[in-house]
Motif scaffolding. Structure first.
Motif, PDB file in Angstrom:
ATOM      1  N   UNK A   1     -46.927  -4.004 -45.660  1.00  0.00           N
ATOM      2  CA  UNK A   1     -47.497  -3.628 -46.970  1.00  0.00           C
ATOM      3  C   UNK A   1     -47.661  -4.838 -48.061  1.00  0.00           C
ATOM      4  N   UNK A   2     -46.668  -5.448 -47.833  1.00  0.00           N
ATOM      5  CA  UNK A   2     -46.716  -6.604 -48.663  1.00  0.00           C
ATOM      6  C   UNK A   2     -46.246  -8.147 -47.849  1.00  0.00           C
ATOM      7  N   UNK A   3     -46.746  -9.236 -48.017  1.00  0.00           N
ATOM      8  CA  UNK A   3     -46.580 -10.308 -47.381  1.00  0.00           C
ATOM      9  C   UNK A   3     -46.719 -11.592 -48.428  1.00  0.00           C
ATOM     10  N   UNK A   4     -45.655 -12.131 -49.053  1.00  0.00           N
ATOM     11  CA  UNK A   4     -45.920 -13.017 -49.863  1.00  0.00           C
ATOM     12  C   UNK A   4     -45.934 -14.552 -49.401  1.00  0.00           C
ATOM     13  N   UNK A   5     -45.669 -14.384 -48.184  1.00  0.00           N
ATOM     14  CA  UNK A   5     -45.899 -15.630 -47.415  1.00  0.00           C
ATOM     15  C   UNK A   5     -47.288 -16.189 -47.096  1.00  0.00           C
ATOM     16  N   UNK A   6     -48.129 -15.020 -47.023  1.00  0.00           N
ATOM     17  CA  UNK A   6     -49.693 -15.121 -46.772  1.00  0.00           C
ATOM     18  C   UNK A   6     -49.845 -15.836 -45.506  1.00  0.00           C
ATOM     19  N   UNK A   7     -49.314 -14.924 -44.383  1.00  0.00           N
ATOM     20  CA  UNK A   7     -49.833 -15.444 -43.069  1.00  0.00           C
ATOM     21  C   UNK A   7     -51.133 -15.632 -42.844  1.00  0.00           C
TER      22      UNK A   7
ATOM     23  N   UNK B   1     -54.675  -4.743 -32.053  1.00  0.00           N
ATOM     24  CA  UNK B   1     -55.018  -5.098 -33.486  1.00  0.00           C
ATOM     25  C   UNK B   1     -55.999  -6.306 -33.332  1.00  0.00           C
ATOM     26  N   UNK B   2     -56.161  -6.812 -32.043  1.00  0.00           N
ATOM     27  CA  UNK B   2     -56.843  -8.151 -31.814  1.00  0.00           C
ATOM     28  C   UNK B   2     -56.403  -9.262 -32.839  1.00  0.00           C
ATOM     29  N   UNK B   3     -55.286  -9.283 -32.927  1.00  0.00           N
ATOM     30  CA  UNK B   3     -54.377 -10.289 -33.969  1.00  0.00           C
ATOM     31  C   UNK B   3     -52.929 -10.579 -33.725  1.00  0.00           C
ATOM     32  N   UNK B   4     -52.793 -12.087 -33.485  1.00  0.00           N
ATOM     33  CA  UNK B   4     -51.549 -12.358 -33.298  1.00  0.00           C
ATOM     34  C   UNK B   4     -50.675 -12.938 -34.621  1.00  0.00           C
ATOM     35  N   UNK B   5     -51.400 -12.933 -35.559  1.00  0.00           N
ATOM     36  CA  UNK B   5     -51.226 -13.511 -36.821  1.00  0.00           C
ATOM     37  C   UNK B   5     -50.752 -12.359 -37.675  1.00  0.00           C
ATOM     38  N   UNK B   6     -49.509 -11.695 -37.756  1.00  0.00           N
ATOM     39  CA  UNK B   6     -49.368 -10.370 -38.513  1.00  0.00           C
ATOM     40  C   UNK B   6     -49.181 -10.634 -40.028  1.00  0.00           C
ATOM     41  N   UNK B   7     -49.675  -9.887 -40.672  1.00  0.00           N
ATOM     42  CA  UNK B   7     -49.424 -10.009 -42.309  1.00  0.00           C
ATOM     43  C   UNK B   7     -49.588  -8.495 -43.026  1.00  0.00           C
ATOM     44  N   UNK B   8     -49.876  -8.733 -44.140  1.00  0.00           N
ATOM     45  CA  UNK B   8     -49.955  -7.397 -44.923  1.00  0.00           C
ATOM     46  C   UNK B   8     -51.342  -6.581 -44.459  1.00  0.00           C
ATOM     47  N   UNK B   9     -51.239  -5.358 -44.255  1.00  0.00           N
ATOM     48  CA  UNK B   9     -52.167  -4.640 -43.613  1.00  0.00           C
ATOM     49  C   UNK B   9     -51.985  -4.467 -42.015  1.00  0.00           C
TER      50      UNK B   9
END
Length: 285
Positions: free
Chosen positions: A126-132, A103-111
């Motif tokens: 599908x939801x991340x209220x911390x907003x990584x 995913x070319x991404x180490x900072x996982x969040x919604x999506x």
């Protein structure tokens, strides 16, 4: 009180249960007895699981494809260590390396997806209220969980029955409930406490996101393991962990037409692989 007799042992066991219940509720039966905050459109009657995992504790649950699993840090002190396995064939499990690099991404969040080494999506955040995000990471997909040796060195104990249990030891207990051994425990992902990495590769513990929640959709039938223990890079001298509120309710896996399906070509291929896998087993018609 003596436990040398059957009567004494029974009285002691029941006393321990009452003490534990007074300190923190665990599994609720039925889950519809849950009285905490829920996502919009979800009622307590919809729940198939509701539990509070105490600091230094763990849980495991098996969920059907499509199930929503929400994990919530209610105090701002929790650090949730997560592993997922394909329930029908547990040799397929979370692969953190593929999750990050595909995913070319180490900072996982919604999506973002949690991927296996079979090229399939095991779950979707599908939801991340911390907003990584990269400039203020609140979750960690790089450094895994703590070990017995490291916690013993830092806190004086890493044993599951001690005051500062290590994440890998908690995972070993949770995995054993599903016929899995220590050899089956891969690197995990961590939610609610983040780590940034400098350009020269040096990690820096960012700390808690504060009270927050993440919600996952199971794209395949899953074994979900959760451990509540301190992050291995937490610099605080005292072992710090908080309770995790875990609830689950039925739903459907991600399908074509969902915005997540075509968000990235990598994600689409993973969803296609998971869908084909379910269909060959008669799960999708």
């Amino acid at each position: 009180m003596t436990t040398a007799t059957t009567t004494g042992a029974k009285a002691h066991a029941r006393e321990q249960e009452l003490a534990a219940a007074a300190e923190l509720p665990r599994v609720l039966h039925p889950a519809s007895a849950y009285v905490g905050e829920l996502s919009p459109g979800v009622s307590a009657g919809d729940l198939v699981w509701a539990e509070t995992v105490p600091p230094g504790g763990y849980t495991s649950l098996v969920v059907a494809a499509g199930t929503r699993v929400r994990v919530r840090d209610t105090t701002g002190d929790a650090c949730a260590h997560l592993l997922v396995f394909h329930a029908d064939q547990p040799t397929e499990r979370l692969n953190v390396a593929d999750t990050v690099k595909v995913q070319w991404q180490a900072f996982l969040t919604a999506g973002h997806l949690l991927l296996s080494d079979q090229g399939r999506a095991l779950a979707t955040i599908v939801e991340d209220t911390a907003g990584n995000r990269a400039d203020a990471p609140r979750h960690d997909a790089l450094f895994g969980t703590s070990t017995l040796v490291r916690n013993a060195e830092r806190y004086g104990s890493g044993d599951v029955f001690g005051p500062s249990p290590a994440g890998r030891e908690l995972f070993a207990l949770a995995a054993a409930k599903h016929g899995l051994t220590r050899r089956d425990i891969p690197p995990s992902v961590t939610f609610f406490e983040g780590v940034s990495v400098s350009d020269d590769g040096r990690p820096a513990f960012v700390g808690s996101s504060g009270p927050a929640s993440i919600t996952l959709v199971a794209e395949l039938p899953l074994i979900v393991l959760l451990a509540s223990t301190a992050h291995p890079l937490d610099p605080r001298p005292e072992f710090t962990a908080g309770p995790l509120d875990v609830v689950a309710w039925p739903g459907a896996p991600t399908v074509p037409g969902d915005p997540a399906w075509d968000a990235t070509p990598e994600g689409r291929r993973a969803y296609e692989n998971s869908t084909a896998h379910r269909r060959t087993r008669g799960a999708d018609r």
